[in-house]
Design a protein around this motif. Structure first.
Motif, PDB file in Angstrom:
ATOM      1  N   CYS A  91       8.529   1.184   5.137  1.00 39.76           N
ATOM      2  CA  CYS A  91       7.756   2.061   3.758  1.00 39.76           C
ATOM      3  C   CYS A  91       7.491   3.652   4.343  1.00 39.76           C
ATOM      4  O   CYS A  91       7.744   4.509   5.332  1.00 39.76           O
ATOM      5  N   SER A  92       8.308   3.943   3.236  1.00 35.24           N
ATOM      6  CA  SER A  92       8.422   5.902   2.755  1.00 35.24           C
ATOM      7  C   SER A  92       6.535   6.543   2.383  1.00 35.24           C
ATOM      8  O   SER A  92       6.608   7.861   3.254  1.00 35.24           O
ATOM      9  N   ARG A  93       6.363   5.221   2.289  1.00 36.35           N
ATOM     10  CA  ARG A  93       4.423   5.698   2.571  1.00 36.35           C
ATOM     11  C   ARG A  93       3.445   4.425   3.063  1.00 36.35           C
ATOM     12  O   ARG A  93       3.493   3.686   2.321  1.00 36.35           O
ATOM     13  N   ALA A  94       2.433   4.747   3.331  1.00 32.62           N
ATOM     14  CA  ALA A  94       1.738   3.677   4.021  1.00 32.62           C
ATOM     15  C   ALA A  94      -0.322   3.662   3.951  1.00 32.62           C
ATOM     16  O   ALA A  94      -0.394   4.918   4.121  1.00 32.62           O
ATOM     17  N   ASP A  95      -0.622   2.522   3.527  1.00 34.16           N
ATOM     18  CA  ASP A  95      -2.025   2.699   3.693  1.00 34.16           C
ATOM     19  C   ASP A  95      -2.410   3.810   2.901  1.00 34.16           C
ATOM     20  O   ASP A  95      -3.585   4.835   3.963  1.00 34.16           O
ATOM     21  N   THR A  96      -2.549   3.768   1.900  1.00 33.31           N
ATOM     22  CA  THR A  96      -3.179   5.279   0.753  1.00 33.31           C
ATOM     23  C   THR A  96      -3.542   4.978   0.197  1.00 33.31           C
ATOM     24  O   THR A  96      -3.845   5.789  -0.307  1.00 33.31           O
ATOM     25  N   LEU A  97      -3.706   4.097  -0.469  1.00 36.50           N
ATOM     26  CA  LEU A  97      -4.047   3.340  -2.427  1.00 36.50           C
ATOM     27  C   LEU A  97      -5.432   3.428  -1.901  1.00 36.50           C
ATOM     28  O   LEU A  97      -6.065   2.462  -2.798  1.00 36.50           O
ATOM     29  N   GLY A  98      -6.224   2.966  -0.695  1.00 31.90           N
ATOM     30  CA  GLY A  98      -7.593   2.791  -0.527  1.00 31.90           C
ATOM     31  C   GLY A  98      -7.486   1.017  -0.026  1.00 31.90           C
ATOM     32  O   GLY A  98      -8.869   0.222   0.121  1.00 31.90           O
ATOM     33  N   CYS A  99      -6.538   1.079   0.183  1.00 34.30           N
ATOM     34  CA  CYS A  99      -5.656  -0.812   0.595  1.00 34.30           C
ATOM     35  C   CYS A  99      -5.576  -0.126   1.884  1.00 34.30           C
ATOM     36  O   CYS A  99      -4.579   0.677   1.991  1.00 34.30           O
ATOM     37  N   ILE A 100      -4.590  -1.588   2.474  1.00 32.50           N
ATOM     38  CA  ILE A 100      -3.478  -1.906   2.780  1.00 32.50           C
ATOM     39  C   ILE A 100      -2.107  -1.743   1.476  1.00 32.50           C
ATOM     40  O   ILE A 100      -2.177  -3.100   1.228  1.00 32.50           O
ATOM     41  N   ASP A 101      -1.626  -0.986   1.917  1.00 29.04           N
ATOM     42  CA  ASP A 101       0.282  -0.998   0.979  1.00 29.04           C
ATOM     43  C   ASP A 101       1.270  -0.275   1.740  1.00 29.04           C
ATOM     44  O   ASP A 101       0.303   0.833   2.107  1.00 29.04           O
TER      45      ASP A 101
END
Length: 254
Positions: A91-101
């Motif tokens: 992941c280049s970005r993780a868990d930043t959208l208000g959920c697990i992503d």
């Protein structure tokens, strides 16, 4: 005006109101149960192990970019996290959208309540990547209140993506750790939370059992020094992996 008509109009107009343009759906297909075999080439058994009930897949064009959106309905948020945890990588970005992503070069994956969502943008362009967050929000609510239960005994903090896997059965377990698969072969369990420890060539595993008697059976199979914590219906252990070559999945999470 009829309240149901109002609701329908709201659903149709919100994407345009929020982001100025609704996605153009080029193709939509729905698969249920074993119908997944007609969509996946060899991967359906793993999804069925987690109890998938439906897949809706759409090819869309959004703001000039092509995407494929797959939304899997799972029994629980934990099952959605479990199948998600097996498919993310780097992941280049993780868990930043208000959920697990997890955002990768060609794909955004997320857990939204009991849904596992994959959005692929084959161009990999910066423009497509910059709009994928907008697009996924048009199809699923990203609400942390519906996030899966993460056992406190693990002692983890966010982000969870890339750190933690939830294994539901022999297919998922054997794909992650054969020593662990052999350990639980005759144990009745509901799920195994797995954390790899690559520097030590080992792992931690929280094994949740279906009956308290299974905890005793597990303890008889594990060295006392490898038991980190135990409860009425779980055992947290550390284990050791055999050296294997790590798979490289490139920019996709599957």
């Amino acid at each position: 005006m009829n309240k149901y008509l109002i609701g329908l109009l709201f659903t149709l107009l919100v994407p345009v109101t929020l982001f100025g343009q609704a996605p153009e759906v080029k193709r939509e297909r729905i698969f249920t149960g074993t119908g997944l075999y007609g969509f996946m080439n060899g991967g359906a058994d793993q999804f069925l192990e987690y109890g998938v009930s439906k897949l809706v897949t759409r090819d869309v064009v959004y703001k000039g970019n092509e995407y494929t959106i797959d939304i899997y309905d799972m029994p629980t948020a934990e099952d959605a996290f479990g199948i998600y945890s097996l498919h993310i990588f780097k992941c280049s970005r993780a868990d930043t959208l208000g959920c697990i992503d997890c955002l990768a070069p060609y794909q955004l994956q997320a857990v939204a309540g009991n849904k596992y969502v994959s959005v692929v943008f084959p161009s990999g362009s910066e423009d497509a990547k910059s709009k994928v967050d907008e697009l996924i929000r048009l199809y699923v609510p990203l609400d942390s209140k519906e996030n899966p239960r993460i056992p406190e005994a693990l002692g983890l903090s966010t982000p969870y993506s890339g750190k933690l896997k939830l294994l539901r059965g022999p297919i998922s377990i054997s794909g992650v750790s054969m020593p662990l698969a052999n350990l639980v072969k005759d144990i009745s369990y509901s799920g195994i939370w797995y954390i790899a420890d690559k520097p030590a060539k080992g792992y931690r595993a929280l094994i949740e059992v279906t009956d308290g008697k299974e905890v005793g059976k597990l303890k008889n199979k594990v060295e006392a020094s490898d038991i980190l914590q135990s409860g009425d219906t779980y055992l947290l252990i550390k284990g050791h992996e055999k050296e294997t070559e790590q798979d490289d999945h490139g920019g996709f999470g599957f």
